[in-house]
Design an enzyme around this catalytic site. Sequence first.
Site, PDB file in Angstrom:
ATOM      1  CE  LYS A  41      -0.265  -0.308   5.047  1.00 21.77           C
ATOM      2  NZ  LYS A  41      -1.071  -0.811   6.181  1.00 21.77           N
ATOM      3  CE1 TYR A 268      11.774  31.904   2.329  1.00 18.62           C
ATOM      4  CE2 TYR A 268      12.030  29.515   2.211  1.00 18.62           C
ATOM      5  CZ  TYR A 268      11.707  30.722   1.611  1.00 18.62           C
ATOM      6  OH  TYR A 268      11.317  30.731   0.306  1.00 18.62           O
TER       7      TYR A 268
HETATM    8  C1  PLP Z   1      -0.390  -1.732   6.924  1.00 14.00           C
HETATM    9  C2  PLP Z   1      -0.933  -3.024   7.383  1.00 14.00           C
HETATM   10  C3  PLP Z   1      -0.101  -4.149   7.481  1.00 14.00           C
HETATM   11  C4  PLP Z   1       1.395  -4.104   7.326  1.00 14.00           C
HETATM   12  O1  PLP Z   1       1.970  -3.679   8.535  1.00 14.00           O
HETATM   13  P1  PLP Z   1       3.551  -3.628   8.771  1.00 14.00           P
HETATM   14  O2  PLP Z   1       3.704  -3.289  10.192  1.00 14.00           O
HETATM   15  O3  PLP Z   1       4.091  -2.571   7.865  1.00 14.00           O
HETATM   16  O4  PLP Z   1       4.096  -4.975   8.423  1.00 14.00           O
HETATM   17  C5  PLP Z   1      -0.700  -5.358   7.786  1.00 14.00           C
HETATM   18  N1  PLP Z   1      -2.035  -5.443   8.003  1.00 14.00           N
HETATM   19  C6  PLP Z   1      -2.853  -4.385   7.943  1.00 14.00           C
HETATM   20  C7  PLP Z   1      -4.300  -4.558   8.211  1.00 14.00           C
HETATM   21  C8  PLP Z   1      -2.328  -3.130   7.645  1.00 14.00           C
HETATM   22  O5  PLP Z   1      -3.141  -2.071   7.608  1.00 14.00           O
END
Ligand code: PLP
Length: 381
Positions: A41, A268
Amino acid sequence: MNEYYDQKRCWIEIDLQALEHNVNQLLKLMKSKEQFMAVIKADGYGHGAVLIGKKLNQLGINHFAVATLAEAMTLRECGIKGEILILGYTNPAMAYQIKEYQLIQSVIDYQYARLLNEQHIDIQVHLVVDSGMHRLGHTIDEIDDIKAIYGLSYLHVCGIYSHLCVADDLSIVSQNYTRKQISTFFDMIDQLQSRGFDVGKIHLQSSYGLLNYSYLDCDYVRIGISLYGVQSSKDDQIRLDIDLQPVLSLKAKVALIHDIQENETIGYGRTYKSQKKEKIAVIPIGYADGLPRCLSNQGQVIIRGQIAPIVGRICMDQMMVDVTDIDHVQCDDIVTIIGQDGKNIQKVETIAYQAQTISNEILCRLGHRIPRIVKGDYYEV
Ligand SMILES: *Cc1c(COP(=O)(O)O)cnc(C)c1O
């Protein structure tokens, strides 16, 4: 120096060998029947989801998870094979796309399931259940709602999962909470199976769930941050000793070098004042590229293998670093913002610590205007 880099102000380098190494390390921790579900993702935590997904397909990984329908559709359009699970909410009106792209949708409660079912389109779903995180899904007290989902004729339930919320913390309180989540989840599954429901594939662990509770026996393990070879926080305790390698490096080139006199200010807000005559390099990367502005006067980069502190406020597209003590520094020198140069390493965990967040956030916010390049191949993806 490859010609390709000569044209770039900054770039992200993806080390696919490190990715392969991490996959192999993680597979060793998994039970033989467990399958690797790669969480890609947020554009593969900023690494480039398509690039990562393609490499994983080549390595024989055929299960993926993303957050949104659009992310899943992009992966399919770019030829990613295998199962793609959407972890987040998708508007039920998009059921047609879920089916056409052969995706799996997470069902987040009974109300949602009913709306999805009303589209009269056959789709595959996994049920999310709430074992204690209180984000998505029904709790064990609402098991009747979960059972009702199995009765909806257009939804083909092929899996059930939950999410651990303190698996990354080994304090007694957190371990007890995680064990409670684990037992609640398997209780729910027992109750469903004993009533004759076929729950399909079972999954509970994400990266820290695997690293700290590797004894669990599920069908899938959803691996995100560990795949990319880093820890969420630099002080995370991990029960297993595992060798992971960072997949991503962030680099730029020195745009300009100039001298400033003693008692002059930089940038800045005039937040930095020189103590002596200093040599300053301008680096063409800024907070619009995802470098947190709070690293101003705090962070550092590596040039010619040596540390150069960030001085003054980080701008939207540029920042200044102090290179007074680095000999022979010149325009076009490579600047390592995340990664290794010589003996020095600039870890994303350090940046996350300085910015009071986790590595996941730093990585997934790296700007889309930065090209992603495969290390060793020099092609842009
Ligand atoms: C993002 C997510 C993961 C992955 O988690 P990590 O800690 O990056 O391995 C797994 N399951 C769900 C439901 C998530 O939202």
